[in-house]
Design a protein around this motif. Sequence first.
Motif, PDB file in Angstrom:
ATOM      1  N   GLY A  23       0.792  -1.227   0.000  1.00  0.00           N
ATOM      2  CA  GLY A  23       0.000   0.000   0.000  1.00  0.00           C
ATOM      3  C   GLY A  23       0.819   1.269   0.000  1.00  0.00           C
ATOM      4  N   GLY A  26      -1.107   5.143  -4.098  1.00  0.00           N
ATOM      5  CA  GLY A  26      -2.477   4.987  -4.556  1.00  0.00           C
ATOM      6  C   GLY A  26      -2.591   5.222  -6.053  1.00  0.00           C
ATOM      7  N   THR A 241       0.957  -1.189  -4.556  1.00  0.00           N
ATOM      8  CA  THR A 241      -0.112  -0.220  -4.768  1.00  0.00           C
ATOM      9  C   THR A 241      -1.365  -0.646  -4.009  1.00  0.00           C
ATOM     10  N   ARG A 242      -2.069   0.312  -3.451  1.00  0.00           N
ATOM     11  CA  ARG A 242      -3.328   0.005  -2.780  1.00  0.00           C
ATOM     12  C   ARG A 242      -4.338  -0.552  -3.791  1.00  0.00           C
ATOM     13  N   ASP A 243      -5.038  -1.616  -3.407  1.00  0.00           N
ATOM     14  CA  ASP A 243      -5.974  -2.312  -4.284  1.00  0.00           C
ATOM     15  C   ASP A 243      -5.242  -2.785  -5.537  1.00  0.00           C
ATOM     16  N   SER A 244      -4.312  -3.723  -5.336  1.00  0.00           N
ATOM     17  CA  SER A 244      -3.377  -4.113  -6.390  1.00  0.00           C
ATOM     18  C   SER A 244      -4.022  -4.810  -7.578  1.00  0.00           C
ATOM     19  N   PRO A 501      -5.964  -5.634   2.144  1.00  0.00           N
ATOM     20  CA  PRO A 501      -5.766  -4.188   2.213  1.00  0.00           C
ATOM     21  C   PRO A 501      -5.058  -3.795   3.504  1.00  0.00           C
ATOM     22  N   PRO A 502      -4.339  -2.652   3.498  1.00  0.00           N
ATOM     23  CA  PRO A 502      -3.527  -2.271   4.655  1.00  0.00           C
ATOM     24  C   PRO A 502      -4.299  -2.191   5.955  1.00  0.00           C
TER      25      PRO A 502
END
Length: 505
Positions: A23, A26, A241-244, A501-502
């Motif tokens: 994460g 973004g 990356t967030r929401d890979s 997710p983080p």
Amino acid sequence: MASTDLSPEPTQRGEAPKGLKLGAIGLVGSIVIGLSATAPAYSLAGALGPLAGAVGEKIPAILLVSFLPTLCIAFAYRELCRDTPDCGTTFTWATKAFGPWTGWMSGWGLAVSGIIAVGNAAEIASIYLFRLFGHPAGGGAKIAVAAAIIVLMTWVSYRGLDLGERMQNVLMAIQFGVLAVISAIALVRVLTHHAGPQALAPRLSWLIPTGLSTSQFAAGVILCVFIYWGWDACLAVGEETRDSTRTPGRAAVISTLLLVTTYVMVSYAAQSFAGFGTTGIGLNNPGHASDVLTVLGEPAGGQAAAVALLLTVSVSALSSTQTIILPTARQALSMASYGALPERFASVNTKFLTPGFATTVTGGCCLFFYFALSLVSENVLVDSVSSLGLAVAFYYAMTAYACVWHFRRSLTASLRDFLLRGLLPLLGALTMTWAFVRSSMDMVDPGYGETRFGPVGGVFVIGVGILVAGAPLMLLATITGKDFFAGRTLNAQTEARIPPPPDSL
């Protein structure tokens, strides 16, 4: 058959699979990385002159036509990233689709593209820094500054995405801001008849790709492959990356859309304001064929615009140096994690959560390649950049073919799947294949480029040679990668382990 999953488990320290930082960025940060690696200002400065020579007033048309296969390739990347988010990108997906030998060579195409491009980008940044401060870019001084830039950007990449993202946000704002303002000034001066006798009224016919020969079309497409290349860097940091499974693919598509809009706008402004004369600021003036963009600065907007464009191209090349190192190092990390490279490349710095060893080696390879070509001759360095389009077209095509083959059994599940996982990626792959073959045939001509090797053009020898050079290196990799090349560590059944997710850690 049971699924094979050899990726390490995410840890409680906030690490993604393979040990990278979970994460870290973004959607905006991912888009910025894709745009920075493409280096819009630097790409335009280097490509507008050659494009004018290849296709004349049809520059906007060839930019649009070349964008279509680029968008098709971006859809392929997005779909593959949703299915298997992995920092190895082309290497991982081509291996799953076609096996370890094809996958390794596809990854090699991406790696050599980055190594060639970093040296050239660093040299361009060095040249424009000297120009900015009013000093000639001498041979030794230019090389020394370029080398220092490579070392600095390797260090920034080593320190992590957080530092790099903050730096890239500022550099990208400068690039797009200056390009937009200068283009607007140039167009306004043309439309108000204050641009001079060389100016041309903008025409819609510039957007229609008619009247071009096959060779002109192929040359234009290969040049555009180079100036669009780089947006896929945002996929290489997908695991960080967030929401890979969704963000990197969305960033890839958005990046390409922003690029084509910018390129068409700037090309319209440039050819309207400068015209196509062979003297003065004309786009076909051989005296500034390698840099039309900054030549337009002072005539369009005065001394301030000239300084702004010099700064912008330098910043563009500088930012590109760092963001090209990122995907190359991360692909090496991924290859090592599956046994395709020595295990040492899979090590991750415990403080910064970056592929420390792979990043350092990548920077070292970029330095070595740059020094080697600079010592041979300036012409060889120029031709190495001209040949870059072949390597890029090769691994883009392999990625798109991998998409079609990987999803072949589900293409009839819906119209969306048929279009985005089948038809469009296939069209993109076929276009890249055609451009590769046609341009290779043209590059064989000894008059193509600045150097020649006997009866063969130097651009062809360098472009095809660097791809073929991957074969003996692949054979060396089999010494430590027996399991990988036997298909035991990465194959069609290997599943991606998607980190949570983080906020759930």
